[in-house]
Design a protein around this motif. Structure first.
Motif, PDB file in Angstrom:
ATOM      1  N   UNK A  40       0.851  -1.193   0.000  1.00  0.00           N
ATOM      2  CA  UNK A  40       0.000   0.000   0.000  1.00  0.00           C
ATOM      3  C   UNK A  40       0.885   1.240   0.000  1.00  0.00           C
ATOM      4  N   UNK A  41       1.047   1.897  -1.152  1.00  0.00           N
ATOM      5  CA  UNK A  41       1.888   3.095  -1.223  1.00  0.00           C
ATOM      6  C   UNK A  41       1.372   4.186  -0.282  1.00  0.00           C
ATOM      7  N   UNK A  42       2.291   4.915   0.328  1.00  0.00           N
ATOM      8  CA  UNK A  42       1.901   6.021   1.202  1.00  0.00           C
ATOM      9  C   UNK A  42       1.189   7.087   0.396  1.00  0.00           C
ATOM     10  N   UNK A  43       1.676   7.331  -0.818  1.00  0.00           N
ATOM     11  CA  UNK A  43       1.013   8.262  -1.725  1.00  0.00           C
ATOM     12  C   UNK A  43       1.290   7.847  -3.162  1.00  0.00           C
ATOM     13  N   UNK A  48       7.289   0.235  -8.806  1.00  0.00           N
ATOM     14  CA  UNK A  48       7.761  -1.144  -8.955  1.00  0.00           C
ATOM     15  C   UNK A  48       8.833  -1.573  -7.957  1.00  0.00           C
ATOM     16  N   UNK A  49       9.807  -0.722  -7.706  1.00  0.00           N
ATOM     17  CA  UNK A  49      10.894  -1.102  -6.784  1.00  0.00           C
ATOM     18  C   UNK A  49      10.380  -1.285  -5.367  1.00  0.00           C
ATOM     19  N   UNK A  50       9.449  -0.428  -4.946  1.00  0.00           N
ATOM     20  CA  UNK A  50       8.890  -0.542  -3.598  1.00  0.00           C
ATOM     21  C   UNK A  50       8.013  -1.787  -3.476  1.00  0.00           C
ATOM     22  N   UNK A  51       7.234  -2.076  -4.520  1.00  0.00           N
ATOM     23  CA  UNK A  51       6.384  -3.266  -4.503  1.00  0.00           C
ATOM     24  C   UNK A  51       7.243  -4.530  -4.458  1.00  0.00           C
ATOM     25  N   UNK A  56       9.521  -9.179  -1.474  1.00  0.00           N
ATOM     26  CA  UNK A  56      10.705  -9.894  -0.988  1.00  0.00           C
ATOM     27  C   UNK A  56      10.657 -10.048   0.545  1.00  0.00           C
ATOM     28  N   UNK A  57      10.094  -9.060   1.212  1.00  0.00           N
ATOM     29  CA  UNK A  57      10.033  -9.085   2.670  1.00  0.00           C
ATOM     30  C   UNK A  57       8.944 -10.018   3.196  1.00  0.00           C
ATOM     31  N   UNK A  58       7.767 -10.015   2.553  1.00  0.00           N
ATOM     32  CA  UNK A  58       6.641 -10.785   3.092  1.00  0.00           C
ATOM     33  C   UNK A  58       6.533 -12.184   2.510  1.00  0.00           C
ATOM     34  N   UNK A  59       7.148 -12.411   1.337  1.00  0.00           N
ATOM     35  CA  UNK A  59       6.972 -13.674   0.626  1.00  0.00           C
ATOM     36  C   UNK A  59       7.316 -14.923   1.413  1.00  0.00           C
TER      37      UNK A  59
END
Length: 337
Positions: A40-43, A48-51, A56-59
């Motif tokens: 969920x982007x802050x704004x 793509x890089x943030x997604x 990678x973190x939650x997978x």
């Protein structure tokens, strides 16, 4: 790659094409687990890089939660989607398959939406016109003889879900904005005049970019956000219904199947229900829990392909950012050694 197919088959599915990382586990068509986490982007919209970082973190933790049984294969969304996001899902699927000593099954994300819709609603594959509407896709699809799935109509620019999200961002609504825009439109009520909006249908295709620009100008002039939201939905959905009705008339199919995240919109479903009743065809919609991107749909499509022997060795893993609905990633990857 071919192997003896187990009598009972368990497939793990990994979905990572856009903002959602999902993991599902199915056993011969029965759902055993379904876990997901949305970036969920802050704004603004999806970066793509943030997604990809989110995935990678939650997978790994989502895989751990979903794998309550050892899978016979790992299915993953191989196309179409955001490249950096696809890369994360592909690499995780490859690593998992190597560790478990099981094959990989690549899946076309768009076809997966159709197949989970057919599975959960009982739609007849050869008698259905599918309406696939999401943040990245707006297509009218049906099977056409030996050619398989064919696109009969689609957006010429931005997808319907993207248009709804973009308008929601203009109004300061957080991502995902579509559901919040729906509530805003409901507050406008059904009485009173409907604001005029561009209505762009070209043959079997449609366009939403001009409508979005017009809506932003109306808001800048001080028009009520509720009235703009209502008018935008009414015009955008009517265009989609019109094109679908033409596809039904052209193909002679007896069912309309709604799939993709946008079909959770109640007003959209109501408009399709009305059209289908008037034409004497059946209207079906994928259940809400499987409408948006999810791992179960990938696992289910993987299960269908695994039973056909469409498997890869882990080292053959790959992904493609673009792919049409009549293409199978397995066919493109199977020759790679």
């Amino acid at each position: 790659m071919h192997k003896q197919i187990p009598h009972v088959t368990v497939i793990l599915g990994i979905e990572s094409t856009a903002h959602t990382f999902g993991v599902g586990l199915v056993e011969d068509g029965r759902v055993l687990a379904n876990h997901e986490d949305m970036h969920r982007p802050v704004e603004g919209g999806i970066r793509p890089s943030e997604a990809a970082t989110h995935h990678r973190e939650v997978g790994p933790e989502l895989v751990k939660k979903a794998m309550i049984k050892r899978p016979d294969a790992v299915a993953y969304s191989a196309s179409p989607g955001i490249g950096s996001c696809l890369k994360v899902g592909t690499e995780l699927a490859q690593k998992l398959a190597e560790e478990l000593g099981v094959p990989l099954v690549p899946v076309n994300h768009a076809i997966s939406h159709l197949e989970i819709g057919i599975h959960t609603t009982g739609a007849k594959e050869d008698d259905v016109v599918a309406v696939y509407v999401s943040g990245g896709n707006t297509q009218i699809i049906a099977r056409s003889g030996v050619k398989g799935w064919q696109v009969f109509g689609e957006t010429l620019d931005i997808a319907l879900g993207n248009a709804l999200d973009k308008l929601a961002r203009q109004l300061g609504l957080p991502h995902p904005g579509g559901p919040k825009l729906e509530k805003l439109a409901e507050r406008a009520g059904t009485s009173g005049d409907l604001l005029d909006m561009p209505y762009v249908v070209k043959g079997m295709d449609l366009s939403y970019s001009g409508m979005f620009t017009h809506a932003t100008r109306m808001l800048a002039r001080g028009e009520s956000p509720e009235r703009v939201a209502r008018a935008f939905q009414e015009h955008a959905f009517a265009m989609l219904v019109e094109v679908t009705e033409r596809a039904v008339a052209h193909t002679g199919k007896g069912q309309v199947l709604l799939v993709g995240g946008v079909v959770q919109n109640r007003r959209l479903r109501d408009m399709f229900d009305i059209m289908c009743r008037e034409r004497g065809v059946k209207c079906l919609a994928v259940p809400p829990e499987f409408a948006g991107d999810n791992g179960v749909m990938i696992a289910h499509s993987g299960w269908l392909r695994f039973r056909k022997g469409w498997m890869l060795k882990p080292e053959q893993a790959g992904y493609f950012q673009k792919m049409r609905v009549n293409e199978e990633p397995y066919n493109l990857l199977a020759g790679q050694e």
